[in-house]
Design a protein around this motif. Structure first.
Motif, short mmCIF file in Angstrom:
data_model
loop_
_atom_site.label_atom_id
_atom_site.label_comp_id
_atom_site.label_asym_id
_atom_site.label_seq_id
_atom_site.Cartn_x
_atom_site.Cartn_y
_atom_site.Cartn_z
N SER A 268 0.84 -1.19 0.00
CA SER A 268 0.00 0.00 0.00
C SER A 268 0.88 1.25 0.00
O SER A 268 1.93 1.28 0.66
CB SER A 268 -0.89 0.00 1.24
N PRO A 269 0.48 2.30 -0.70
CA PRO A 269 1.28 3.53 -0.67
C PRO A 269 1.25 4.22 0.69
O PRO A 269 1.99 5.19 0.89
CB PRO A 269 0.62 4.40 -1.74
N PHE A 270 0.44 3.70 1.61
CA PHE A 270 0.31 4.35 2.92
C PHE A 270 1.26 3.79 3.97
O PHE A 270 1.34 4.32 5.08
CB PHE A 270 -1.12 4.22 3.44
N ILE A 271 1.98 2.72 3.64
CA ILE A 271 2.85 2.13 4.67
C ILE A 271 4.30 2.55 4.45
O ILE A 271 4.72 2.88 3.34
CB ILE A 271 2.73 0.59 4.73
N ALA A 272 5.05 2.51 5.54
CA ALA A 272 6.44 2.97 5.50
C ALA A 272 7.29 2.11 4.57
O ALA A 272 8.30 2.59 4.04
CB ALA A 272 7.01 2.99 6.91
N ASP A 273 6.91 0.86 4.37
CA ASP A 273 7.69 -0.03 3.51
C ASP A 273 7.48 0.22 2.02
O ASP A 273 8.17 -0.38 1.18
CB ASP A 273 7.36 -1.49 3.82
N PHE A 274 6.51 1.05 1.66
CA PHE A 274 6.28 1.35 0.25
C PHE A 274 7.48 2.09 -0.31
O PHE A 274 7.90 3.13 0.22
CB PHE A 274 5.01 2.20 0.10
N ASP A 275 8.05 1.58 -1.38
CA ASP A 275 9.25 2.17 -1.97
C ASP A 275 8.91 2.72 -3.35
O ASP A 275 8.76 1.96 -4.31
CB ASP A 275 10.35 1.11 -2.08
N SER A 321 -8.23 3.40 6.90
CA SER A 321 -8.76 2.45 7.88
C SER A 321 -8.03 1.12 7.79
O SER A 321 -7.73 0.64 6.69
CB SER A 321 -10.26 2.23 7.66
N TYR A 322 -7.81 0.52 8.95
CA TYR A 322 -7.15 -0.78 9.01
C TYR A 322 -7.35 -1.36 10.40
O TYR A 322 -7.61 -0.63 11.37
CB TYR A 322 -5.65 -0.65 8.70
N PRO A 323 -7.27 -2.68 10.54
CA PRO A 323 -7.44 -3.30 11.86
C PRO A 323 -6.34 -2.87 12.82
O PRO A 323 -5.18 -2.72 12.43
CB PRO A 323 -7.35 -4.80 11.57
N LYS A 324 -6.70 -2.68 14.08
CA LYS A 324 -5.71 -2.28 15.08
C LYS A 324 -4.60 -3.32 15.22
O LYS A 324 -3.48 -2.99 15.62
CB LYS A 324 -6.39 -2.08 16.44
N SER A 325 -4.92 -4.55 14.88
CA SER A 325 -3.92 -5.61 15.00
C SER A 325 -2.86 -5.55 13.91
O SER A 325 -1.86 -6.26 13.99
CB SER A 325 -4.61 -6.98 14.97
N ASP A 326 -3.09 -4.74 12.90
CA ASP A 326 -2.12 -4.66 11.80
C ASP A 326 -0.82 -4.06 12.30
O ASP A 326 -0.82 -3.02 12.96
CB ASP A 326 -2.68 -3.82 10.66
N ALA A 332 4.89 8.62 7.36
CA ALA A 332 4.70 9.86 8.11
C ALA A 332 3.68 10.79 7.48
O ALA A 332 2.84 11.37 8.18
CB ALA A 332 6.04 10.57 8.27
N LYS A 333 3.70 10.96 6.16
CA LYS A 333 2.84 11.98 5.55
C LYS A 333 1.36 11.62 5.59
O LYS A 333 0.52 12.49 5.31
CB LYS A 333 3.27 12.26 4.12
N PHE A 334 1.02 10.37 5.95
CA PHE A 334 -0.38 9.98 6.03
C PHE A 334 -0.87 9.74 7.45
O PHE A 334 -2.03 9.35 7.65
CB PHE A 334 -0.62 8.71 5.19
N ARG A 335 -0.04 9.98 8.45
CA ARG A 335 -0.43 9.61 9.82
C ARG A 335 -1.57 10.45 10.37
O ARG A 335 -2.27 10.03 11.29
CB ARG A 335 0.79 9.70 10.74
N ASP A 336 -1.81 11.63 9.82
CA ASP A 336 -2.89 12.46 10.30
C ASP A 336 -4.26 11.95 9.88
O ASP A 336 -5.28 12.44 10.37
CB ASP A 336 -2.72 13.89 9.80
#
Length: 341
Positions: A268-275, A321-326, A332-336
Motif C-alpha cells: 500500500s502507498p500508505f505504509i512505510a515499507d512502500f518504496d 482504515s485498518y485493523p488495530k492488530s495490523d 509519516a505523511k499519512f499519519r494524520d
C-alpha cells in the motif's frame, strides 16, 4: 522472477516483436473525425458512500496488484502477449472479485477512491503498442484494442472503471509524437506515463544519456497534450539508471513512482515499507505456462485465498482504515488520516 530473468525475457520480447496489426490489418489514423465524446467512459457522479470499516473488513494497508500488459493480439508469440478473449476474461474476474481500477498516478499519490468493500487494481500497458490503442478513420478506438475492450466492458459492468496507465516510448501507438492518441487518452480518463524515448536499458547509459531518455519522452508527452502531467515511469526491463534516483528526478522531469517488471503485488502507498523507486508489477498471465507462478492468475488466487492481506477500501478517501492488530507502520505523511479500528 529475478531481475536477470525479467531483463532477459524483456529483451527476447523486443527482439522477436514484429509490426502489430489490429484485427488483421494495419490502421492509419486520420487527423479529422475525432468523435471522442461517444466513447467517453461512463462514470458515476455520486461519491462512494463510506462504511463502518469493520463492516467491510477494511484494510487500506493491504497489498495492491499492479498488472502489466504488453500486446493484445489474436495469436500470442511470447509470455508478454495476451489474446483479446484472455484480456476480457481477466477483466471479468477482476470485476467479479471486487477490484476497481485506479491509475498509476493516483495510486502512487495515495489518491485511492474506490467504493467501500472493493479493492484497487492498477492496469498498466508498456511500449505504446497499437494493439493496446489505435484510432480508426472515424476517430474512435479500433475494435479489439485494449482500450476498446475496456470501454465496451464498462458499458455492461457499472462498477468497472475503464482506467489504465499507458507507458509509452517515442511514436506511441504508431502515432508520430502521440499527437492524436495521447490527447484522446487523457481526455477520456486514461493515464499516460514514461517508458523512455527508445526503451533504453538505463543502467548501460551514462547519467546524461539516462536523463535525456526520460526527459525527452516527458517533453514529448507534454507537447502532445498541454494538459499532460506525467508522474510515473515504468523502467524498461525493470532496470534503474546507475544512480537510481535519476528514475524519479532529473533534468526536465520529476516523478513520484517508478514501476518494475516485478512478480508480486505492491505494498500500500500508505505504509512505510512502500518504496516509490521499486514498485513491483505482475505480468498478466494464465495459470499455466512459463513462470506462471509469478503471473496474474496465480497471484489473484493467492489474494483471494488470503483476503485480509489485500487492500480493502472503507469508501472514504479522506481516512486510512485498518485493523488495530495490523503491524504495518503508516508512513509519516499519512499519519494524520489514520483510522485504526
Amino acid at each position: 522472477m529475478t531481475l536477470k530473468l525479467a531483463s532477459l525475457a524483456a529483451v527476447l520480447f523486443l527482439l522477436t516483436a514484429c509490426t502489430t496489426v489490429v484485427d488483421g490489418r494495419p490502421h492509419e489514423p486520420r487527423d479529422e473525425g475525432q468523435e471522442w465524446a461517444a466513447f467517453a467512459p461512463r462514470r458515476s457522479s455520486a461519491p462512494a458512500a463510506p462504511a463502518e470499516p469493520a463492516e467491510v473488513r477494511a484494510n487500506e494497508l493491504g497489498r495492491v496488484p499492479v498488472l502489466m500488459y504488453h500486446r493484445i493480439v489474436p495469436e500470442t508469440g511470447s509470455v508478454y502477449d495476451r489474446m483479446p478473449e484472455d484480456f476480457r476474461a481477466e477483466l471479468e474476474r477482476l470485476d467479479r472479485e471486487g477490484y476497481v481500477p485506479v491509475s498509476a498516478a493516483d495510486f502512487t499519490a495515495g489518491r485511492i477512491d474506490v467504493p467501500a468493500g472493493t479493492h484497487p487494481v492498477v492496469l498498466t500497458f508498456d511500449d505504446g503498442d497499437p494493439s493496446q490503442f489505435a484510432l480508426g478513420p472515424d476517430g474512435n478506438p479500433v475494435p479489439g484494442t485494449a482500450v476498446a475492450i475496456m470501454l465496451d466492458f464498462a458499458r455492461s459492468h457499472p462498477r468497472f472503471r475503464p482506467v489504465a496507465t499507458f507507458y509509452v516510448n517515442a511514436e506511441p501507438f504508431g502515432d508520430p509524437g502521440g499527437a492524436r492518441t495521447i490527447p484522446w487518452l487523457l481526455a477520456n480518463g486514461f493515464d499516460v506515463g514514461n517508458h523512455t524515448k527508445t526503451h533504453a536499458n538505463l543502467r548501460e547509459a551514462d547519467e546524461e544519456t539516462a536523463q535525456a531518455e526520460i526527459g525527452e519522452l516527458d517533453a514529448l508527452i507534454r507537447r502532445a497534450a498541454p494538459q499532460a502531467n506525467p508522474t510515473t515511469i515504468a523502467l524498461p526491463f525493470g532496470i534503474h539508471p546507475r544512480s537510481k534516483e535519476l528514475a524519479l528526478q532529473g533534468n526536465g522531469y520529476r516523478y513520484q513512482g517508478a514501476f518494475l517488471v516485478g512478480s508480486n503485488p505492491s505494498a500500500s502507498p500508505f505504509i512505510a515499507d512502500f518504496d516509490p523507486l521499486n514498485i513491483p508489477r505482475i505480468r498478466s498471465q494464465s495459470a499455466t505456462g512459463e513462470e506462471a507462478e509469478y503471473g496474474s492468475a496465480v497471484w489473484l488466487d493467492k489474494l483471494a485465498q488470503n483476503a485480509d492481506s489485500r487492500y480493502t477500501s472503507d469508501g472514504d478517501p479522506a481516512r486510512i482504515s485498518y485493523p488495530k492488530s495490523d503491524t504495518d507502520e503508516v508512513t509519516a505523511k499519512f499519519r494524520d488520516t489514520v483510522n485504526p479500528y
